[in-house]
Every structure is written in C-alpha cells, then in structure tokens.
Design an enzyme around this catalytic site. Structure first.
Site, PDB file in Angstrom:
ATOM      1  N   PHE A  36       2.586 -16.186  19.168  1.00  0.00           N
ATOM      2  CA  PHE A  36       1.531 -17.561  17.682  1.00  0.00           C
ATOM      3  C   PHE A  36       1.290 -18.500  19.199  1.00  0.00           C
ATOM      4  O   PHE A  36       0.306 -17.778  19.957  1.00  0.00           O
ATOM      5  CB  PHE A  36       2.880 -18.121  17.453  1.00  0.00           C
ATOM      6  CG  PHE A  36       3.718 -17.779  16.938  1.00  0.00           C
ATOM      7  CD1 PHE A  36       3.262 -16.822  15.271  1.00  0.00           C
ATOM      8  CD2 PHE A  36       4.738 -16.900  16.954  1.00  0.00           C
ATOM      9  CE1 PHE A  36       3.403 -16.178  14.396  1.00  0.00           C
ATOM     10  CE2 PHE A  36       5.859 -16.543  16.095  1.00  0.00           C
ATOM     11  CZ  PHE A  36       5.214 -16.001  15.299  1.00  0.00           C
TER      12      PHE A  36
ATOM     13  N   ASP B 289      -9.242  -9.844   9.397  1.00  0.00           N
ATOM     14  CA  ASP B 289      -8.467  -8.290   8.907  1.00  0.00           C
ATOM     15  C   ASP B 289      -9.514  -7.489   9.412  1.00  0.00           C
ATOM     16  O   ASP B 289      -9.647  -6.144   9.865  1.00  0.00           O
ATOM     17  CB  ASP B 289      -7.999  -8.284   7.578  1.00  0.00           C
ATOM     18  CG  ASP B 289      -7.080  -7.669   7.054  1.00  0.00           C
ATOM     19  OD1 ASP B 289      -6.187  -7.054   7.916  1.00  0.00           O
ATOM     20  OD2 ASP B 289      -7.582  -6.122   6.153  1.00  0.00           O
TER      21      ASP B 289
ATOM     22  N   ASN C 273      -2.430 -14.091  12.545  1.00  0.00           N
ATOM     23  CA  ASN C 273      -2.548 -15.530  12.953  1.00  0.00           C
ATOM     24  C   ASN C 273      -2.327 -15.741  14.396  1.00  0.00           C
ATOM     25  O   ASN C 273      -2.683 -16.636  14.453  1.00  0.00           O
ATOM     26  CB  ASN C 273      -0.590 -15.072  14.141  1.00  0.00           C
ATOM     27  CG  ASN C 273       0.712 -15.996  12.409  1.00  0.00           C
ATOM     28  OD1 ASN C 273       0.929 -16.489  12.425  1.00  0.00           O
ATOM     29  ND2 ASN C 273       0.762 -14.398  11.322  1.00  0.00           N
TER      30      ASN C 273
ATOM     31  N   LYS D 194      -9.541  -2.471   1.807  1.00  0.00           N
ATOM     32  CA  LYS D 194      -8.954  -1.311   2.326  1.00  0.00           C
ATOM     33  C   LYS D 194     -10.237   0.024   2.558  1.00  0.00           C
ATOM     34  O   LYS D 194     -10.690   0.922   3.026  1.00  0.00           O
ATOM     35  CB  LYS D 194      -7.715  -1.145   2.772  1.00  0.00           C
ATOM     36  CG  LYS D 194      -6.889  -2.055   3.681  1.00  0.00           C
ATOM     37  CD  LYS D 194      -7.373  -2.499   4.665  1.00  0.00           C
ATOM     38  CE  LYS D 194      -6.880  -3.977   5.251  1.00  0.00           C
ATOM     39  NZ  LYS D 194      -5.265  -4.081   5.520  1.00  0.00           N
TER      40      LYS D 194
ATOM     41  N   ARG E  45       2.437 -12.277   0.122  1.00  0.00           N
ATOM     42  CA  ARG E  45       1.340 -12.218   0.698  1.00  0.00           C
ATOM     43  C   ARG E  45       0.844 -14.032  -0.017  1.00  0.00           C
ATOM     44  O   ARG E  45       0.739 -14.422  -1.370  1.00  0.00           O
ATOM     45  CB  ARG E  45       0.174 -11.104   0.298  1.00  0.00           C
ATOM     46  CG  ARG E  45       0.451 -10.102   1.016  1.00  0.00           C
ATOM     47  CD  ARG E  45      -0.475  -9.417   1.777  1.00  0.00           C
ATOM     48  NE  ARG E  45       0.266  -8.705   2.749  1.00  0.00           N
ATOM     49  CZ  ARG E  45      -0.634  -7.768   4.294  1.00  0.00           C
ATOM     50  NH1 ARG E  45      -1.300  -9.112   3.888  1.00  0.00           N
ATOM     51  NH2 ARG E  45       0.159  -7.882   4.716  1.00  0.00           N
TER      52      ARG E  45
ATOM     53  N   ARG F 192       0.642  -1.355  -0.325  1.00  0.00           N
ATOM     54  CA  ARG F 192       0.168  -0.076  -0.074  1.00  0.00           C
ATOM     55  C   ARG F 192       0.956   1.894  -0.486  1.00  0.00           C
ATOM     56  O   ARG F 192       2.130   1.147   0.549  1.00  0.00           O
ATOM     57  CB  ARG F 192      -0.619   0.661   0.921  1.00  0.00           C
ATOM     58  CG  ARG F 192      -2.269  -0.877   1.085  1.00  0.00           C
ATOM     59  CD  ARG F 192      -3.158  -0.627   2.130  1.00  0.00           C
ATOM     60  NE  ARG F 192      -2.628  -1.266   3.051  1.00  0.00           N
ATOM     61  CZ  ARG F 192      -1.592  -0.377   4.395  1.00  0.00           C
ATOM     62  NH1 ARG F 192      -1.838   0.813   4.788  1.00  0.00           N
ATOM     63  NH2 ARG F 192      -1.200  -0.866   5.743  1.00  0.00           N
TER      64      ARG F 192
ATOM     65  N   TYR G 132      -1.385  -3.735  -6.684  1.00  0.00           N
ATOM     66  CA  TYR G 132      -1.222  -4.484  -5.901  1.00  0.00           C
ATOM     67  C   TYR G 132      -2.326  -4.397  -4.256  1.00  0.00           C
ATOM     68  O   TYR G 132      -1.816  -3.534  -4.130  1.00  0.00           O
ATOM     69  CB  TYR G 132       0.333  -4.468  -5.068  1.00  0.00           C
ATOM     70  CG  TYR G 132       0.924  -5.373  -4.150  1.00  0.00           C
ATOM     71  CD1 TYR G 132       1.587  -6.278  -4.645  1.00  0.00           C
ATOM     72  CD2 TYR G 132       0.329  -5.575  -2.931  1.00  0.00           C
ATOM     73  CE1 TYR G 132       1.562  -7.498  -3.539  1.00  0.00           C
ATOM     74  CE2 TYR G 132       0.748  -6.356  -1.844  1.00  0.00           C
ATOM     75  CZ  TYR G 132       1.327  -7.117  -2.518  1.00  0.00           C
ATOM     76  OH  TYR G 132       2.707  -8.521  -1.147  1.00  0.00           O
TER      77      TYR G 132
HETATM   78  P1  GTP Z   1      -2.099  -7.710   7.611  1.00  0.00           P
HETATM   79  O1  GTP Z   1      -2.322  -8.588   6.614  1.00  0.00           O
HETATM   80  O2  GTP Z   1      -1.120  -6.037   7.195  1.00  0.00           O
HETATM   81  O3  GTP Z   1      -3.098  -7.131   8.264  1.00  0.00           O
HETATM   82  O4  GTP Z   1      -1.479  -8.082   9.044  1.00  0.00           O
HETATM   83  P2  GTP Z   1      -2.165  -9.027  10.421  1.00  0.00           P
HETATM   84  O5  GTP Z   1      -1.775  -8.399  11.103  1.00  0.00           O
HETATM   85  O6  GTP Z   1      -2.567 -10.056   9.891  1.00  0.00           O
HETATM   86  O7  GTP Z   1       0.118 -10.190  10.460  1.00  0.00           O
HETATM   87  P3  GTP Z   1       0.437 -11.440  10.524  1.00  0.00           P
HETATM   88  O8  GTP Z   1      -0.826 -11.974  11.531  1.00  0.00           O
HETATM   89  O9  GTP Z   1      -0.034 -11.646   9.068  1.00  0.00           O
HETATM   90  O10 GTP Z   1       1.810 -11.213  10.979  1.00  0.00           O
HETATM   91  C1  GTP Z   1       2.236 -10.712  10.306  1.00  0.00           C
HETATM   92  C2  GTP Z   1       3.868 -11.352  10.970  1.00  0.00           C
HETATM   93  O11 GTP Z   1       4.267 -10.924  12.356  1.00  0.00           O
HETATM   94  C3  GTP Z   1       4.277 -12.304  10.183  1.00  0.00           C
HETATM   95  O12 GTP Z   1       6.013 -12.066  10.399  1.00  0.00           O
HETATM   96  C4  GTP Z   1       3.934 -13.565  11.556  1.00  0.00           C
HETATM   97  O13 GTP Z   1       5.098 -14.748  11.285  1.00  0.00           O
HETATM   98  C5  GTP Z   1       4.660 -12.566  12.966  1.00  0.00           C
HETATM   99  N1  GTP Z   1       3.764 -12.387  14.018  1.00  0.00           N
HETATM  100  C6  GTP Z   1       2.428 -12.983  13.964  1.00  0.00           C
HETATM  101  N2  GTP Z   1       2.482 -13.334  15.557  1.00  0.00           N
HETATM  102  C7  GTP Z   1       3.300 -13.290  16.090  1.00  0.00           C
HETATM  103  C8  GTP Z   1       3.409 -13.784  17.516  1.00  0.00           C
HETATM  104  O14 GTP Z   1       2.092 -13.738  18.118  1.00  0.00           O
HETATM  105  N3  GTP Z   1       4.375 -12.895  17.625  1.00  0.00           N
HETATM  106  C9  GTP Z   1       5.601 -12.391  16.936  1.00  0.00           C
HETATM  107  N4  GTP Z   1       7.033 -13.127  17.389  1.00  0.00           N
HETATM  108  N5  GTP Z   1       5.786 -12.882  16.055  1.00  0.00           N
HETATM  109  C10 GTP Z   1       4.251 -13.321  15.345  1.00  0.00           C
HETATM  110  C1  SPV Z   2      -3.175  -4.282   4.830  1.00  0.00           C
HETATM  111  O1  SPV Z   2      -1.881  -3.368   5.234  1.00  0.00           O
HETATM  112  O2  SPV Z   2      -3.163  -4.158   6.590  1.00  0.00           O
HETATM  113  C2  SPV Z   2      -3.559  -5.393   4.769  1.00  0.00           C
HETATM  114  C3  SPV Z   2      -2.509  -5.621   3.403  1.00  0.00           C
HETATM  115  O3  SPV Z   2      -4.148  -6.104   5.285  1.00  0.00           O
HETATM  116  S1  SPV Z   2      -3.177  -4.646   2.342  1.00  0.00           S
HETATM  117  O4  SPV Z   2      -4.535  -5.373   1.461  1.00  0.00           O
HETATM  118  O5  SPV Z   2      -2.259  -4.698   0.720  1.00  0.00           O
HETATM  119  O6  SPV Z   2      -4.124  -3.682   2.708  1.00  0.00           O
HETATM  120 MN    MN Z   3      -4.734  -5.610   7.286  1.00  0.00          MN
END
Ligand code: GTP
Ligand code: SPV
Ligand code: MN
Length: 582
Positions: A491, A278, A255, A207, A367, A70, A198
């Site tokens: 995690f 999300d 996660n 978004k 992604r 973004r 993208y």
């Molecule tokens: P968007 O899709 O951008 O909104 O991201 P998101 O908030 O869904 O984040 P996501 O769960 O994809 O995690 C992003 C990164 O953070 C990944 O590389 C994960 O491995 C890492 N991560 C997630 N949860 C944890 C945690 O509890 N501890 C640590 N150390 N890293 C984490």
């Molecule tokens: C974020 O950036 O919070 C996402 C990925 O979930 S995007 O769809 O590019 O905004």
């Molecule tokens: Mn997001």
C-alpha cells in the site's frame, strides 16, 4: 431521436427490430436522464438507496448470484483466422458466432427499452481517444457507463464527425450462465455480449472495447492498449514523473494509482497524482517518448480490502455519488465489505441475513463505480489530450515466493520478456479457481484481442532509433513468509519502491546487477519509519538462482506455446538470463 450518421441509424434500427425492443432511448448523458433512470431502478428494486447522510446519492445493486465476475471461458475473439486470435484466446468462427448471437438476441428486448449509449474512451478532444456506441437493455449499464466513460451528447457529436465507432451490443438476457457469451469481432470493430449484467462482461467500453478491440486497432495503428494504471510522482522540487503499471485483475492497480505516501515522504513534499487505475493507451510522441492517456472517466474498483488504512483516497471518494455492486450493508444502510474496521454488516451481498456459514458478507469481487474526478489525488493531467509522458513501465503479479520486491529490466527487449513471462495467482475478478499461479503476459491474458506472439512482436517494435522509451521494472508486493503472512507492508509503503525507480530513471541509484535484472543495492531502499527486519528485506531482495533456473525453463515452455509467432528475440533474451544464472 436518431443521429446524423446514417450508418449508426441503420445499425440501431437492425437491432431494435431483431430484439423487438419496446422503445429506443438515445442517451444524452445528462443529470436529468440519470435521475430518471435511478428513480426507475429504485422503483423496480434494481437499485437500493444507501444511507443518505453518510452516503448521499449512493446506491447498491445486487447482481444475480451466478453473475458476479468476468467469464473468461465464455469470452471469444472471433477473428477470420483462428491463428490471429492465438492460443491465448478462445476463438469462434465469426459467422458461427453471429448466428449464435442473433438467435439469442431475437426478441430478447420484448417489453424492454433499448438504450443507445454513445461514449468516448479518452478525453473528448484527444487524438488518442476512440469512440463507441453500446446498445443495451440494462439501465444499470447506462448509469455505470455514464461514470466510466465520456458518455452522451459530446461523444455522439464526435462519432458523427468521425463516422467511425466500435459497435457494441449487450443484453442481460435471462442471466442463464448456459446462454452467456462475450464475442469480439476485431476486424469489424464489433462486440456482442449476452446473458451477463456484470462489470467487464456488460460495460463494453472497458475490457471489450478499450482492451480487446483497442489492442487490435493499436497494433494496426502503431500504439499500445494496456491493462495499466497511470500515476504521477511529484518530488519535493515539483517535478513529476509518470509511471504506468500492469498488474493482473485484483492485484493492486487501483491501490497503487491513488497511493498516499508515508508520513516522512509527505512531510518532505512528495505527492502522488492519479491519471488512471485500470487502462492505459499510449503511443510515441514527436520527441520519441511514450505518451499515455487513461481512456476511462471513472473507477470500477474492488471493494474488499479498501479501508482508511490501505487506500484512504478511495474511501474518501466513495462517500458521495457512487454505485456499489454486491457489497454488504449495515443496519443503517451503509455499504460494508471485508477489510473495513468499523460497522457491522446485517445483510450480505445477496440480501440475506449475514451468516458466516455463507462466506464473506461482501462478494470478494464486489465493486464500486465512481467518477475519477471524485478522487482526492485526481489530476487535471488526466484530461490532457496529448497524454502524459512515461518515465517507467512496471509489471507485477501476485507471487508468494521466488519473485523479488522489485527489479529493473536490462533494456526494452529484456523488459518485454519480463512482461511476457509474468505470472500471477488467480483472483476473484474472474470466475474459476482462486490462488493458482498462471502466466499472464503484461496482465493481458484475458484481454489481448490477438495472438500473444504477434503482441510480443508489436511491443518489441517500439524499440527504434530515436525512441526515448521508459525504463521497465517488475514488482511483487505479495511475497509471503513461512507463516503465510505478507513480508512487505505494501500500500502506501510501495512509495519507497517508486522512489527507487525514479532514482534509477534519474541515474542517482546504482543498484545491484543480478542475472534477472538490477535490484536495489544494500541501503538504497528508504526504510525510514518502516518496521521491516533486515532478514525480511534480504528475503524480499534475494535472487534464488536454482529456483530462477526452473522459472526460466517454464517461461521458455510458455513462449513456445505461441509457436512461430513468438519473436526469436525473446528466446535470445531468455538465453541471456539463463546463461547469467549458470
Ligand atoms: P482490477 O480492478 O480487478 O483490475 O484490480 P486492481 O489491480 O485495481 O486491484 P486493487 O487495487 O483493487 O487491489 C485488489 C486487492 O489487492 C485489494 O483487496 C487490495 O486491498 C489488495 N492490495 C492492493 N495493493 C496491495 C499491496 O500493496 N499489498 C497487499 N498485501 N495487498 C494489496
Ligand atoms: C478486471 O477484472 O481487471 C476489472 C474488472 O477491472 S472488470 O471490469 O470486470 O473487468
Ligand atoms: Mn482491471
């Protein structure tokens, strides 16, 4: 083809003429249509088939190297009044923005097909759902929107019935970053995007619609559109509590949403159910509780870091019918990214031979796109038109120091302050520097479609007589020790924190009251099977009074930025915290 809605036909006609599209295709969302588009993209090289035995029906797309995230500096909220967009948004006069976009759109689809993509955000029969139509010249956008939203014939039928929909126009243009804009016209429910193919720049349901436009609509209509996951925690007795959590981009929503509890919990009968990863739309129900739906139908998740150890549910859902964007590939065409313990990447995200000198093999913001139904922890509750009742709302960020593992806000008002004052280290999900701490209220800094001052007031407005509001918590999985290592295992072990929250909701944990809120008392966090030293736990649950005084001052300065629109109640609340820190 056309629709039974004259307004829709006229709008499509306007853009077909302006863009000089070769042909217009109305998407029905069928498997046949998807198959045709995939085949076409395989022929043009827009998609590459991945290993059919390990990853049947999975494809790789490589975006332009300058179009990988973004672009917040090119994203505008074009409200009539600049103050309504607020200091939290870039603003452009609507007339000026439209003139700019018209000039870019003129003739941009010559020789190309204009796809009409009708979609519904939320269960198709839900009163909380809202519809939109995206015009795009990108077949990649079409196949992604089909996974991410309820796209096609059913959505079109609802649009024709309601005669109200968000109008999104998107063209990848020439992908020149100097001719790239993502414009929002909240008063007209309009979105205009040019120059990017993208993620959030191009999949307009996500978004642009479900957060920026929807947050504006939600304020008018008395609901909330938030950057939150939604999960269900089922206890051994079979009762389920639903929790929504707002963390900034790439800070752990996907996660947490599909967490698998540690062994001891699983044996005892605890389960986690995934409603969304999300976005969360919520509104008060007749009983005063907040009811939430996930407006999306799929996940557009961060690939790096996803492994059988960190997120086995995600890994399991990615072995069939998934689209990968900007990951690396192995010699036998399996998708690969940093964090996978096995496999050797041979081509990087740009298709070059892997060379460590070029940085990570997979782009840090690479992604996957996959249907939510493929997730092993998917729950049919995600289709409930009424949504799920929330027991707790969680805010969180990436803070290597200061912010404890978990604390509970004093009440709703304090919770709104905690959300408003949130900060986090920036990530690769947006272009720009990574690892810089910035304020990101409710994880909505890039996504609130209006002035944050008004937004905070809107949050506060839910605290009325008869409301049964969720408890509000703040978490931080990202505290580091002096050596730069994460202190908390994170995690699956985040389940331990969820359990404490539920005990607070049910009134079975007493907690330890501090100046910033209530933290787990000694022994209240379940540490069975956890290799965490007493010293580390103490650090994770410490409140550094001196450092928090500085933080409170920084939050006050930040809230001042929104001037008179910042509700006085937030300053009063901050004053309470400041007094308790003395
Ligand atoms: P968007 O899709 O951008 O909104 O991201 P998101 O908030 O869904 O984040 P996501 O769960 O994809 O995690 C992003 C990164 O953070 C990944 O590389 C994960 O491995 C890492 N991560 C997630 N949860 C944890 C945690 O509890 N501890 C640590 N150390 N890293 C984490
Ligand atoms: C974020 O950036 O919070 C996402 C990925 O979930 S995007 O769809 O590019 O905004
Ligand atoms: Mn997001």
């Amino acid at each position: 083809m056309s629709s039974q809605l004259p307004e829709l036909n006229a709008w499509i006609h306007t853009y077909a003429s302006l863009t000089e599209a070769d042909q217009v295709h109305w998407c029905d969302g069928s498997d046949e249509e998807n198959g045709r588009l995939v085949k076409m993209m395989l022929d043009t090289g827009d998609l590459m088939a991945l290993n059919p035995s390990s990853h049947p029906n999975c494809f790789l797309h490589r975006s332009s190297a300058s179009d990988v995230a973004r672009v917040e500096h090119l994203t505008f909220v074009c409200s009539k009044n600049r103050e309504d967009a607020g200091p939290n948004n870039h603003w452009m006069d609507p007339a000026e923005a439209k003139a700019k976009m018209d000039a870019l759109y003129k003739g941009c689809m010559k020789g190309r097909t204009l796809y009409v993509v009708p979609y519904c955000m939320g269960p198709i029969d839900s009163p909380l759902a809202r519809c939109g139509v995206e015009i795009t010249d990108s077949p990649y956008v079409v196949i992604n929107m089909r996974l991410m939203t309820r796209m096609g014939a059913a959505a079109l039928a609802r649009i024709e019935r309601e005669a109200s929909f968000v109008k999104g126009v998107h063209s990848t243009g020439d992908l020149n970053p100097d001719r790239r804009f993502i414009m929002h016209f909240p008063e007209e429910l309009g979105i205009q995007s040019f120059g990017s193919g993208y993620g959030g720049n191009a999949l307009l349901g996500k978004k642009c619609h479900a957060l920026r436009i929807a947050s504006w609509q939600a304020r008018q209509e008395g609901w909330l559109a938030e950057h939150m996951l939604i999960l269900g925690v089922e206890n051994p007795q079979g009762d389920t509590h639903y929790i929504a959590a707002a963390f900034p981009s790439a800070c752990g929503k996907t996660n947490l949403a599909m967490l698998i509890p540690p062994e001891g919990y699983r044996e005892a009968g605890w389960k986690i159910w995934t409603v969304g990863d999300d976005i969360c739309w919520m509104r008060p129900g007749a009983d005063g509780r907040l009811y939430a739906i996930n407006p999306e139908a799929g996940y557009f998740g961060v690939a790096p870091g996803t492994s059988a150890k960190t997120n086995p549910n995600a890994l399991a859902m990615l072995n069939d019918s998934a689209i990968f964007t900007n990951v690396a590939v192995t010699a036998d065409n399996q998708p690969w990214w940093e964090g996978l313990p096995d496999g050797v990447p041979v081509k990087d995200w740009q298709g070059r031979d892997v060379d460590p000198a070029n940085g990570p093999a997979a782009h840090p913001n690479s992604r996957f796109t996959v249907s939510a139904k493929r997730c092993p922890s998917y729950t049919a509750k995600a289709e409930d038109p009424q949504g799920v009742p929330l027991s707790a709302i969680v805010f969180g960020g990436r803070r290597e120091s200061l912010v404890p593992l978990v604390f509970e806000a004093r009440d709703w008002k304090h919770g709104v302050l905690v959300g408003a004052g949130m900060a986090s280290e920036t990530t690769a999900a947006a272009t720009g520097a990574v690892g810089v701490v910035r304020r990101d209220s409710m994880a909505m800094k890039p996504f609130a479609g209006y002035n944050f001052g008004d937004y905070f007031a809107h949050w506060l407005s839910f605290d009325v007589a008869g409301a049964q509001l969720p408890k509000i918590f703040h978490v931080n999985w990202f505290r580091k020790n002096a050596a730069g290592k994460f202190l908390w295992p994170g995690f699956g072990d985040n389940m331990r924190v969820l359990e404490w929250m539920i005990q607070r909701v049910e009134g079975t944990a007493s907690g330890r009251v501090t100046a910033i809120g209530t933290l787990p008392d000694v022994g209240e966090l379940n540490r069975n099977g956890l290799a965490l030293t007493d010293a580390d736990l103490e650090t994770l649950l410490a409140v550094d009074t001196l450092a928090w005084r500085t933080e409170v001052g920084a939050i006050a300065d930040y809230l001042e930025e929104f001037g008179e629109r910042t509700p006085q109640a937030l300053f009063d609340e901050l004053e309470k915290t400041a007094a308790a820190l003395l």
